[in-house]
Design a protein around this motif. Structure first.
Motif, PDB file in Angstrom:
ATOM      1  N   LEU A   2       0.815  -1.218   0.000  1.00  0.00           N
ATOM      2  CA  LEU A   2       0.000   0.000   0.000  1.00  0.00           C
ATOM      3  C   LEU A   2       0.848   1.268   0.000  1.00  0.00           C
ATOM      4  O   LEU A   2       0.300   2.365  -0.045  1.00  0.00           O
ATOM      5  N   PHE A   3       2.175   1.098   0.039  1.00  0.00           N
ATOM      6  CA  PHE A   3       3.065   2.248   0.052  1.00  0.00           C
ATOM      7  C   PHE A   3       4.132   2.072  -1.012  1.00  0.00           C
ATOM      8  O   PHE A   3       4.592   0.952  -1.264  1.00  0.00           O
ATOM      9  N   GLY A   4       4.539   3.182  -1.618  1.00  0.00           N
ATOM     10  CA  GLY A   4       5.577   3.120  -2.628  1.00  0.00           C
ATOM     11  C   GLY A   4       6.446   4.348  -2.615  1.00  0.00           C
ATOM     12  O   GLY A   4       6.104   5.375  -2.003  1.00  0.00           O
ATOM     13  N   LEU A   5       7.582   4.239  -3.285  1.00  0.00           N
ATOM     14  CA  LEU A   5       8.515   5.355  -3.415  1.00  0.00           C
ATOM     15  C   LEU A   5       9.053   5.346  -4.834  1.00  0.00           C
ATOM     16  O   LEU A   5       9.503   4.306  -5.334  1.00  0.00           O
ATOM     17  N   HIS A   6       8.978   6.493  -5.482  1.00  0.00           N
ATOM     18  CA  HIS A   6       9.501   6.595  -6.842  1.00  0.00           C
ATOM     19  C   HIS A   6      10.559   7.686  -6.917  1.00  0.00           C
ATOM     20  O   HIS A   6      10.353   8.799  -6.412  1.00  0.00           O
ATOM     21  N   ALA A  34       5.882  -3.958   1.255  1.00  0.00           N
ATOM     22  CA  ALA A  34       4.847  -4.858   1.761  1.00  0.00           C
ATOM     23  C   ALA A  34       4.517  -4.510   3.204  1.00  0.00           C
ATOM     24  O   ALA A  34       5.358  -4.026   3.961  1.00  0.00           O
ATOM     25  N   LEU A  35       3.289  -4.760   3.580  1.00  0.00           N
ATOM     26  CA  LEU A  35       2.860  -4.522   4.950  1.00  0.00           C
ATOM     27  C   LEU A  35       3.358  -5.637   5.865  1.00  0.00           C
ATOM     28  O   LEU A  35       3.361  -6.805   5.477  1.00  0.00           O
ATOM     29  N   PRO A  36       3.757  -5.318   7.087  1.00  0.00           N
ATOM     30  CA  PRO A  36       4.020  -6.380   8.063  1.00  0.00           C
ATOM     31  C   PRO A  36       2.749  -7.203   8.275  1.00  0.00           C
ATOM     32  O   PRO A  36       1.644  -6.650   8.292  1.00  0.00           O
ATOM     33  N   GLU A  37       2.898  -8.502   8.427  1.00  0.00           N
ATOM     34  CA  GLU A  37       1.728  -9.376   8.542  1.00  0.00           C
ATOM     35  C   GLU A  37       0.820  -8.968   9.696  1.00  0.00           C
ATOM     36  O   GLU A  37      -0.402  -9.095   9.621  1.00  0.00           O
ATOM     37  N   ILE A  38       1.412  -8.445  10.766  1.00  0.00           N
ATOM     38  CA  ILE A  38       0.611  -8.082  11.928  1.00  0.00           C
ATOM     39  C   ILE A  38      -0.277  -6.865  11.653  1.00  0.00           C
ATOM     40  O   ILE A  38      -1.322  -6.676  12.272  1.00  0.00           O
ATOM     41  N   ASP A  39       0.130  -6.029  10.696  1.00  0.00           N
ATOM     42  CA  ASP A  39      -0.610  -4.802  10.406  1.00  0.00           C
ATOM     43  C   ASP A  39      -1.621  -4.959   9.277  1.00  0.00           C
ATOM     44  O   ASP A  39      -2.586  -4.203   9.186  1.00  0.00           O
ATOM     45  N   ALA A  40      -1.405  -5.909   8.397  1.00  0.00           N
ATOM     46  CA  ALA A  40      -2.220  -6.031   7.188  1.00  0.00           C
ATOM     47  C   ALA A  40      -3.719  -6.132   7.464  1.00  0.00           C
ATOM     48  O   ALA A  40      -4.519  -5.437   6.814  1.00  0.00           O
ATOM     49  N   MET A  75      -5.280  -2.752   8.292  1.00  0.00           N
ATOM     50  CA  MET A  75      -5.242  -1.771   7.211  1.00  0.00           C
ATOM     51  C   MET A  75      -6.413  -1.929   6.239  1.00  0.00           C
ATOM     52  O   MET A  75      -6.825  -0.971   5.596  1.00  0.00           O
ATOM     53  N   LYS A  76      -6.913  -3.162   6.106  1.00  0.00           N
ATOM     54  CA  LYS A  76      -8.034  -3.442   5.210  1.00  0.00           C
ATOM     55  C   LYS A  76      -7.766  -2.942   3.796  1.00  0.00           C
ATOM     56  O   LYS A  76      -8.638  -2.397   3.118  1.00  0.00           O
ATOM     57  N   ASN A  77      -6.511  -3.086   3.361  1.00  0.00           N
ATOM     58  CA  ASN A  77      -6.104  -2.733   1.994  1.00  0.00           C
ATOM     59  C   ASN A  77      -6.304  -1.258   1.658  1.00  0.00           C
ATOM     60  O   ASN A  77      -6.562  -0.898   0.507  1.00  0.00           O
TER      61      ASN A  77
END
Length: 279
Positions: free
Chosen positions: A241-245, A255-261, A264-266
């Motif tokens: 859900l996050f990027g850097l260009h 990628a989201l940490p599994e504990i946070d995903a 976040m609900k996408n």
């Protein structure tokens, strides 16, 4: 011929000092909010997050942009909205009310040119959601024209150090009246970079497997553009859900940490940069 009274009044107005952001407490952030009484307001926040000023809004707001020198903030309605208010951050009064032309909708964000002479408003054509930047002369806040954003469903926009713009084209076509999403299977979000004269210099897209990851919000960091997304695909998936260009490179996705995903609900609601931290 102007009367003596009008002439003297004009001299008095011209001699008044123009209020700067220092007069409003030098806010570090602007944020739209809902208050405990269910009304809406724009807050100016200090670097520590304390409220420096609160200005009422007529309806739910989404975001605001700050004039580079004058203590003016332009608050935008929630997308797709019909109001943008030029607010005096010192007095809390409305200096101007902006309305998009027929067939256009404000999309919640805007940015000023480096010299503050032009306001760029993120907009879409009501039918088809083609992206546009509305151009407004900030001396009078009258509309001068528009240019294409290089995609559909534009959302956040940021002024680049060289005077150009970067815009998050979310890729979602919406119904003109109720925001129903019409093209989820075929949506194509992108980051578009425009030069200072409105010419599209570059368009950055995600891998086709992520074409349903709508790019929404932006923050500038050292030499790059950080972006937050909302996933419109299969809810069982957990895409980044996050990027850097950075110019000349492919987007770097996180990628989201599994504990946070699950929490976040996408959906990533916004993004900001402070020093070396992207939040």
């Amino acid at each position: 011929m102007a009367t003596r009274r009008a002439f003297l009044a004009g001299l008095a107005a011209a001699s008044l000092p123009r209020m700067t952001w220092a007069d409003a407490g030098n806010p570090a952030y602007l944020a739209a909010a809902k208050l405990p009484d269910d009304s809406y307001a724009l807050h100016g926040l200090s670097p520590a997050g304390t409220t420096l000023f609160t200005i009422p809004l007529p309806a739910r707001g989404h975001a605001a942009c700050a004039h580079p020198t004058r203590a003016q903030a332009v608050a935008f309605a929630r997308r797709p909205g019909t109001y943008a208010l030029v607010l005096d951050a010192v007095t809390g009064t409305i200096a101007h009310r902006l309305t998009p032309p027929d067939g256009r909708q404000f999309n919640g964000h805007g940015a000023f040119s480096a010299d503050g002479a032009v306001l760029f408003t993120s907009e879409q054509v009501a039918s088809g959601s083609a992206g546009r930047f509305g151009l407004w002369d900030t001396a009078t806040y009258t509309r001068m024209g528009e240019v294409a954003t290089g995609g559909i469903g534009p959302h956040d926009v940021r002024l680049l150090p060289g005077g150009g713009l970067v815009v998050a084209n979310g890729g979602i076509e919406t119904d003109a009246t109720d925001r129903t999403k019409l093209n989820i299977p075929s949506m194509q979000p992108n980051l578009a970079y425009l030069s200072a004269n409105g010419v599209i210099d570059d368009i950055i897209t995600l891998d086709q497997t992520l074409h349903q990851n709508s790019i929404r919000h932006l923050a500038l960091c050292d030499g790059g553009t950080a972006f937050a997304m909302q996933w419109e695909g299969d809810a069982a998936e957990t895409p980044p859900l996050f990027g850097l260009h950075r110019p000349g490179q492919k987007p770097q996705l996180f990628a989201l940490p599994e504990i946070d995903a699950p929490a976040m609900k996408n959906y990533a609601g916004s993004i900001a940069v402070s020093g070396d931290v992207i939040a």
